[in-house]
Each structure stands twice: as C-alpha cells, then as structure tokens.
Design an enzyme around this catalytic site. Structure first.
Site, mmCIF file in Angstrom:
data_model
loop_
_atom_site.group_PDB
_atom_site.id
_atom_site.type_symbol
_atom_site.label_atom_id
_atom_site.label_comp_id
_atom_site.label_asym_id
_atom_site.label_seq_id
_atom_site.Cartn_x
_atom_site.Cartn_y
_atom_site.Cartn_z
ATOM 1 N N PHE A 795 1.000 -1.177 0.068
ATOM 2 C CA PHE A 795 -0.094 0.201 -0.043
ATOM 3 C C PHE A 795 0.743 1.325 -0.150
ATOM 4 C CE2 PHE A 795 -1.899 3.199 2.958
ATOM 5 C CZ PHE A 795 -2.627 3.755 2.221
ATOM 6 N N HIS A 796 0.401 2.364 -0.718
ATOM 7 C CA HIS A 796 1.056 3.523 -0.875
ATOM 8 C C HIS A 796 -0.088 4.456 -0.435
ATOM 9 C CE1 HIS A 796 3.031 7.140 -1.805
ATOM 10 N NE2 HIS A 796 4.029 6.594 -2.437
ATOM 11 N N SER A 797 0.265 5.299 0.750
ATOM 12 C CA SER A 797 -1.118 6.057 1.220
ATOM 13 C C SER A 797 -0.864 7.540 0.145
ATOM 14 C CB SER A 797 -0.777 6.420 2.606
ATOM 15 O OG SER A 797 0.168 7.263 2.771
#
Length: 939
Positions: A795-797
């Site tokens: 995941f990349h916020s």
C-alpha cells in the site's frame, strides 16, 4: 458489381512454391522453437533420462523436448497447428501434380499423405501422459506411413533432375539414419551406456530435419504452379495483387541495404523520441525535488518536436532538403546522452536530437512526395522503426538499449547503436530527392492541412503511448491473479498485430477501406479502455493492427500538403496530447490538473477524434503525377525488402517470447527453515540519482538480501514521461519470482508492484479513497507459503498535504486487513509518525496488525506490519544512490506462534534465520545496515 472479366477478376495470385516454403519454415519453427525454449528454461531437466543426467547426458531428445513440459509443449503444438494448413495444401498440390489417368498410385500416395498428417496431429496433441497407448499408436502409424509416402513420392517424382536428386539424398539420409539411431537406443536402453542417449538424440533430430527437408523439395516442383483466387461475382473491393510481384523480385543487396538503413533510421527516430520524456523526468531527480513535484520549466523541451514549422519558410525548407544528411546526423546528439553527466545538458542534447529528427523525417516525406514508391518506402521504414523499437524493448525488458539512461553496466548498447546509426544515415541519404517545386495532384484532396495535422497528431500520440512498448496495453488489462489475461511474454502478439496492420496498409491498402480501418481502430480503443483481461486485450490487438494500417495513408496525404503547417501543427497537437495524458495522473502537481483527473477516457476519445480528422483528409487524396524539379536518380521500390524485414523482426519477436515465458518453478531462499523474508522499497520509477536505469542495481541488492516477497512502490513507469517501461519484468524474470504489476497505468496511480518467490494464488487491486489528492494504490494478495495461505498487503498512502485522504485510506485498509482470517504482512508507505495519528488505525484492534518494531521511532514513510506470524528479524538497509528511500526488510517464520518484542543477539539466532553479513559495516556498493547499524532479532 459484375466482374470485369467473364471468367472473374483475379484478386490474388502467387507461386505454388510458397506453399512448400511455408510448410518447411513453420515445421522447422515448431521443432527448433521447442528446442530453444527447452534449452533456455529446463536444460538439465530435459537432458535427464531414467539412468543418467547432466553432464553424462548433455543434449535432449526430440521426445523429451516436445513432451509434457510447459512451455516447450505449447510452442511445439502451436506451430504444428499452423503447419497443418500448408501440409494439407502440399499433399493436395502433389496429387494434382502427379495425377495420371487410369493410375491409382497418385490417389494412394495422397491418401497416405493425408493419413500421415492426421497421425502427426494425433501424437502431437495426445501426449504419453494423456494416454500412453493412443500416443504410441499415432506415433507408430506416422512412422510406418512415412515409408510408403517417401517411396511413393520417389516413384511419382516428375522429370526434374534437380528435385529427384534432392529427394534421393534426403530419403537416403532418412533411412540411413535409422541404423545408428536404433544401435544407440539399444546401447542406452539395454546396456545402459552413459552418453549413448545424447548420441541417439542427435540422430533423432537428424531424422526430423531429413523428414521435413524431403517434403521441402516440392518447392522446386511447385514453381510451375500459380495459385489464383478469382472473384467470379465482383464482390471484392481489392485490386489484383500478385504476391510474386513483391516476393519474387530478383534479390539485390543494394536495395536490401537501402531498406535496412531506412528502417534503422526509423528505429533511431523512435528511440530518440521515446527517450525525451524519460530524460525530462530525470530533471525531477536532482536533490529529490519529488518531495515538491510540480512544473520546473524544463517541460518546455517537450516542444522540441515542433521543428517542422521551419519547413513553412521556403529558403529554410530548401536548405534542409538539400542538406538532409547533415540534419539526420545532427539528430544523433540524442544518442550521445549517455556520455553526459549533467541532467540539464543531457536533456538539451536529447531535445536537440528530437528537434533535428522530427525536422529531418518531415522534410524527407515532403521531398519524396513526387515519387510514390520512394515515399511509400520512407513511410514503411519509419513505421517499421517503431516495431523495431518495440521489439528491442521486448528483448531488453522494456528498456531500449540505446536510450541515454542506458550504459554498459545496465545492459546498454549505446556505442554499437550510434555506430550503426551513422552507417545507416550515410547509406540512406546518399540518394535523396532535391525537388523543391510543386507537385501536381490528380484529383482534389479533401480537407485542409490543419485537419491533416490533427490526424497525424492522433497517429503519433497513439503509436507512442500505446504501441512503443509491447506490454503497455497488456498492463492496461491486467487484473491480478489468477491470471485471466495476457502476460508480458504475450507482447509478441501485440507486435504481430502491428506487423499485420502495417503490411495491410502498404501491401493491401484496399482490402479493407480506410474508413473501415478507422472504425475498427475506434472499436479496439473502446474495448481496451472499457474491459480487462483477454477480452480487453482483444481490443488492444485490433487497435494495434488497424492503427498501424493508418500510417501509410495519413503520411502520404500529409506529404502533399504544406509541410510547415501540416507537420509542425501535427507535432504541436501531439505534444498537447502528451501533456494531457500525464495530467490524468499528475493532476495534484500541475495547473488545471483536476480537469483531467482520472480521465484516460477523455484522452482516448480525443485520440480517435483526431484520427477521424485524418481519415477525412486522407480518404480521397490523389497521387502525384508530375514533378517540377529534379531527382538525382529514379526512385527505387524496396517493398519486397521491407516485407522481408517484417518477417525477420517477427521471428526475432517470437524468439524473444520463447525465452521470456516464465518457468513458474521458483524456490524461496530458506525453504528448510520455512522462512519468509519480506521487504518494501519506494523505487521512484527506477531511475537512480545519476540518471541510469536502476533495475540491475535493484536486482543485485534484492538478491543479496535474499528477499522472498518484495513490495515496490512508485513503480508505474508505463507512461510517455517515464518511457513506457516496466521494472518488474526484469526483476521477476531475473530473480525468478511471480509478479503482480498492481493497478495498471490506466488506473491513474504512481503504482505498486508485488514480487514473490511463493505462488500468488489470488490478488485484488484497490484504489483507496482519495477525494482531494492523488490516488492511493494497494494490492491484497494471497500466497502459498510452504503450504500455508498467507496474505500480503502492499500500500502507498496519499501525500502529507492531504490529511483527510490519509485518514480515509487508513480506515479503508484497516477494515480490509481485519477482515482477513489468515496470517498477513503489510508492506507500506504510511506517511505518519510511530504511535501517533493514523498509525494507531493501522496498528491495533481496528486492523488487528502489529508493528514489526514499535521501538523504532525514526520512521515516517515505510512500515512493515504483521499478524499471525513469528517475527524473527528486522533490518533497515541504506538506498545507496538508487533512490531516496531505504529498504526495510522483515523475516517471519511460517507455522510458528507469534512472539513478543524481546530482542536477542545474532549469535542466539540459527544461521538460516540471519540477515546476510555482507551489509555490515561499510556494506557493499553503498548499501549497509543503517539507523541501528545492524539487524534486529527477536526471541
């Protein structure tokens, strides 16, 4: 419409020898393709027999090569299926050639030939694993039928001494080979002699070669046949085309070299153009201004391609045409970029190369407008250059070997590419048109130069953004595991579709009308934009084929108009499209970005509308009939040689596809300890701080850290501004890992990709809530780790500037992770301080996840979380000069209970669970254990 002739209009005619040649080439491709695939993927497995393996046995038999192993079996079966058509035609033509009144032998031999072909299909598609009995029946029947077929063909052979002599030679070799074949088989099977099976294998392969060669001799006999297809009712729209007019020309090395040189010049054009966005992106790498990405001013170099506006000035146009060789040579400054260390100067060099390259090709098309054949050849070469560039990227894992971001250490061929480019320019510009006068056009061309330029802009943009890399549209339709669509190795299908479309536009331009080709392009565009998996990729193939077929009429039409207006505006509008397609994902950093936010559909719609403008102005363009001026020599027609080049490029593409099919037999580094080593790394689009493509350096450190599951962030490089690349292809194939590219380039994220030594059983792509800032991509994958199902989240916020986005994303991901009942790992880029804010949503009861080390207070971006696993180690490894972000690595044991946060010394840790000592102290190549200066281990 009634046919012009009472016997019907001839649509196609070609020599019968091409049937025999097609059979020979495809049959050899089946066997040799399977052999090359087996040797490259499963060498030691296919040389192994029941008694010995490598090195006693070192060459595989035919049966071992084409047997049950994938993908060799599939390669063989595919080509054998293709062979069946020419094979049945060959048997039929042989019967026609040898049939005699009151003679039953020709009918008998034809029946045997038909039976032999069917039994070949039997033992090909019914393997010994499927049904050993029927496999043997088909194989024995085929071998038995070979005897009457061979003897019957010898008996019926026409009075052609050359053909008869070759038949006797190949038949004698075939039957003569049987004696040593049987002898060495007995030595292997009965006496168990080491190495005997390898010798047997050579005789077995010789048997295949002689068998196919025997039938290839029919090409000599079939030269006397002409196969004609007639339209007896006048329904066809095509004109008579004798394939022999193209392929039966006397071969001339001079014309062949001209075609090769022109094509290589086209390759250099596309290599230079596709590198411009790449080196422009490099400017963002200086001192890591990715932290505050935005417009820098260097984007103006995108406009380097509008140089054809200069052709609107008469004296300048004449000067450029007269000195076209110099202009082409100046365009090679783009190939010198790898020698320049300054990012700004490198960009200037490539921009200057693009400036001259666009000017040179536009001037060439305009100058050749008075000679239809020469103009067609130039257009054919330029289009072939795109295909050659795509194949080069296919072979080099989406990097072009002559790009300025390539050099020796990362696989670049810059010096060779530059040397060949100089030779090609000197060759192709030795004879140039110098006509500067007007060209009289038969008929009246519809539309304006502006409309024609719009069509060219759509063509240039479509070819660049969708066709300059064979895997771009594959990633558009990729939806994760289980695989339900094409993979990177299927890029050969994209290339094949491009070749078919290009030949359609040049060799058979009237088989399908221009408007129909345009409508099919629109259909393909809709399918690849709206659908995923194989159905979406079907649209991609339709688009690739028919978009390429538009190049000849569009460029031919444009060449007969004002060059400054037509080509200058074409590249200007093309540049606007390039910027617009970047705006769809970079909307957070550019003015007016929200207008195009996440709207690839707008871009694709604009592309087909632009192409429509080109269709309007190209449909009824006349042909040049008279030129006022002069040329140095009558134009040559190299159409046949361009067709040969198409065939050669296609064979190269097929060979690359063979070598790149995944083996799917990957093994983790520490299987005996049931250890999973997981890492996360923000790679910033695979360009290091010195502006080199960084895949090889990334490969080295990932391998040395023995990482089994690797999460890559900011990995989507499948856009013009990033060179339409895919870092994961090289890493996955070189490291031996399964790969999920993540949300495709049409999903408007900066990308996340997952590499795994363990089989990925299922994966789902998520686009997390992002009401204000850039889209946050995530992958939820389930892997089979030593027989245990385990979930991996990547995941990349969102950015620091968008707190509400990050809050919504944390809640979404926490809910997603909490719903999974399996052991799990999160590899992430969270943008939060430990123990504060959204951290407490990702870690705790809401998600059920634990931090790999809560005491590590010096974190902001990258985090590793876990649940249901025994955490054994944690390390932070410096980035060197590859990117601006470190590598975080965690070690976990499968099947063991979760442990507490009690740290232990390395000497208390079993050797198989330790981190490599290579990165202690100063480390290697700038990579070392930092922050803690050593790994941390847990009891």
């Amino acid at each position: 419409m009634a046919p012009k002739s009472k016997d019907g209009d001839v649509v196609v005619a070609f020599s019968g020898k091409w049937i025999a040649w097609a059979h020979t080439v495809v049959a050899y491709s089946a066997f040799l393709g399977a052999l090359l695939t087996g040797l490259s993927l499963h060498y030691q497995k296919i040389v192994q027999n029941e008694y010995y393996g490598y090195p006693q046995e070192w060459f595989p038999s035919v049966s071992a090569t084409i047997g049950d192993r994938y993908p060799e079996r599939s390669v063989f079966q595919l080509f054998i299926a293709i062979t069946s058509g020419p094979r049945f035609a060959l048997v039929f033509l042989w019967y026609i050639l040898t049939a005699r009144p009151n003679s039953s032998l020709p009918k008998f031999v034809a029946g045997v030939g038909f039976f032999r072909t069917v039994t070949c299909g039997g033992w090909t598609y019914v393997t010994s694993t499927d049904d050993h009995g029927w496999h043997d029946i088909f194989m024995i029947s085929y071998l038995v039928a070979t005897v009457p077929w061979t003897l019957g063909c010898l008996a019926l052979s026409p009075t052609n001494e050359k053909a008869l002599r070759y038949r006797k030679i190949f038949a004698g070799c075939f039957f003569g080979t049987l004696v040593p074949l049987i002898y060495f088989f007995i030595q292997h099977k009965v006496h168990k002699v080491a190495g005997a099976y390898t010798i047997y294998a050579f005789f077995e392969w010789a048997l295949v070669l002689f068998d196919v060669s025997f039938d290839a001799v029919t090409a000599i006999d079939f030269e006397n046949f002409e196969i004609v297809i007639k339209d007896v009712k006048g329904l066809s729209r095509g004109k008579y085309t004798a394939i022999g007019n193209v392929l039966d020309q006397n071969f001339a090395w001079s014309e062949a070299l001209d075609a090769i040189a022109d094509t290589y010049n086209g390759f250099v054009f596309w290599s230079t153009l596709t590198s411009l966005g790449l080196v422009n992106a490099d400017i963002f790498r200086i001192d890591f201004p990715l932290w505050h990405m935005g417009l820098s001013g260097y984007e103006a170099f995108v406009m380097s391609s509008v140089s054809p506006f200069l052709l609107g000035v008469g004296p300048l146009r004449s000067s450029v045409i007269r000195n076209i060789r110099i202009v082409h040579l100046l365009s090679l400054t783009g190939l010198f970029g790898n020698l320049i260390t300054s990012p700004a100067i490198r960009l200037c060099a490539v921009g200057f190369g693009v400036f001259n390259s666009c000017l040179a090709w536009s001037a060439t098309w305009y100058a050749e407008r008075g000679d239809k054949k020469r103009l067609e050849n130039r257009i054919f070469s330029w289009s072939l250059g795109l295909i050659a560039s795509s194949i080069a990227k296919f072979a080099f894992f989406t990097n072009n070997p002559i790009w300025p971001i390539m050099h020796g250490p990362n696989g670049g061929w810059n010096n060779l590419g530059l040397f060949l480019a100089i030779l090609a320019i000197l060759r192709s510009t030795r004879v140039v048109a110098t006509t500067g006068g007007a060209v009289e056009i038969s008929g009246k061309s519809k539309g304006s130069s502006v409309m024609s330029s719009l069509g060219l802009a759509g063509l240039f943009f479509g070819m660049h953004t969708l066709l300059s890399d064979s895997s771009t549209m594959i990633l558009w339709v990729w939806e994760g595991y289980p695989v339900r669509g094409p993979i990177a190795a299927n890029g050969v299908l994209t290339i094949t579709a491009m070749c078919v479309g290009l030949c359609m536009g040049h060799v058979y331009p009237e088989v399908i009308t221009l408007r129909t080709r345009y409508l099919l392009t629109v259909l393909g565009t809709f399918l690849v934009t709206a659908f995923s998996n194989w159905f979406g990729y079907l649209g991609a193939l339709v688009l690739a084929c028919f978009m390429m077929s538009l190049a000849p009429p569009f460029l031919s039409s444009a060449a007969h108009r004002s060059p400054g207006t037509t080509f200058g505006l074409a590249f200007l509008f093309y540049n606007f499209m390039v910027l617009a397609h970047v705006w769809t994902v970079a909307y957070a950093f550019v003015p007016g970005g929200p207008l195009l936010r996440e709207h690839t559909d707008y871009i694709m719609t604009a592309t087909v509308l632009l192409l429509g403008a080109g269709v309007i102005t190209s449909s009824d363009i006349g042909l040049p009939t008279k030129v006022r001026g002069r040329t140095r020599r009558k134009g040559r027609f190299g159409g046949a040689y361009h067709v040969y080049i198409v065939g050669l490029l296609e064979l190269v593409a097929i060979s690359v596809a063979y070598l790149r099919f995944p083996t799917n037999d990957y093994v983790p580094y520490h299987k005996d300890d049931k250890l999973v080593t997981a890492g996360v790394w923000t790679v910033h689009f695979s360009l290091d701080n010195d502006m080199w493509s960084s895949e090889h350096r990334m490969r080295d450190v990932i391998k040395e850290l023995e990482i089994d599951v690797m999460g890559l962030l900011e990995s989507d490089t499948q856009r013009i501004i990033m060179g339409n690349r895919d870092t994961t292809q090289f890493l996955a194939e070189d490291l031996g890992m399964y790969v999920d590219f993540g949300p495709g380039p049409n999903k408007h994220t900066w990308g996340c990709a997952l590499l795994s030594k363990f089989p990925i059983l299922n994966s789902t792509h998520h686009l997390l809530p992002s009401p204000v800032g850039e889209l946050a991509p995530a992958i939820h994958a389930t892997i089979d780790a030593y027989g245990t199902l385990m979930d991996v989240f990547l995941f990349h916020s969102g950015q620091e500037e968008d707190p509400e986005d990050r809050r919504l994303q944390s809640e979404y991901l926490a809910t997603l992770m909490h719903a999974s009942p399996r052991p799990k790992i999160l590899l992430s880029y969270l943008v939060t301080k430990p123990l504060e804010g959204n951290y407490n949503t990702y870690v705790g009861e809401k998600s059920g996840m634990k931090d790999i080390d809560p005491s590590d207070w010096d974190r902001w971006c990258e985090y590793i979380l876990y649940k249901g696993l025994r955490r054994t180690g944690y390390a932070r490894v410096s980035r060197s000069t590859i990117t601006d972000t470190e590598i975080q690595v965690g070690k976990f044991q499968i099947g063991a209970a979760e442990n507490e946060y009690e740290r232990i010394n390395e000497d208390q840790v079993p050797a198989g669970l330790r981190f490599p000592a290579l990165f202690r102290g100063e480390g290697v190549r700038g990579h070392r254990y930092h922050v803690f200066d050593e790994p941390r281990y847990y009891n």
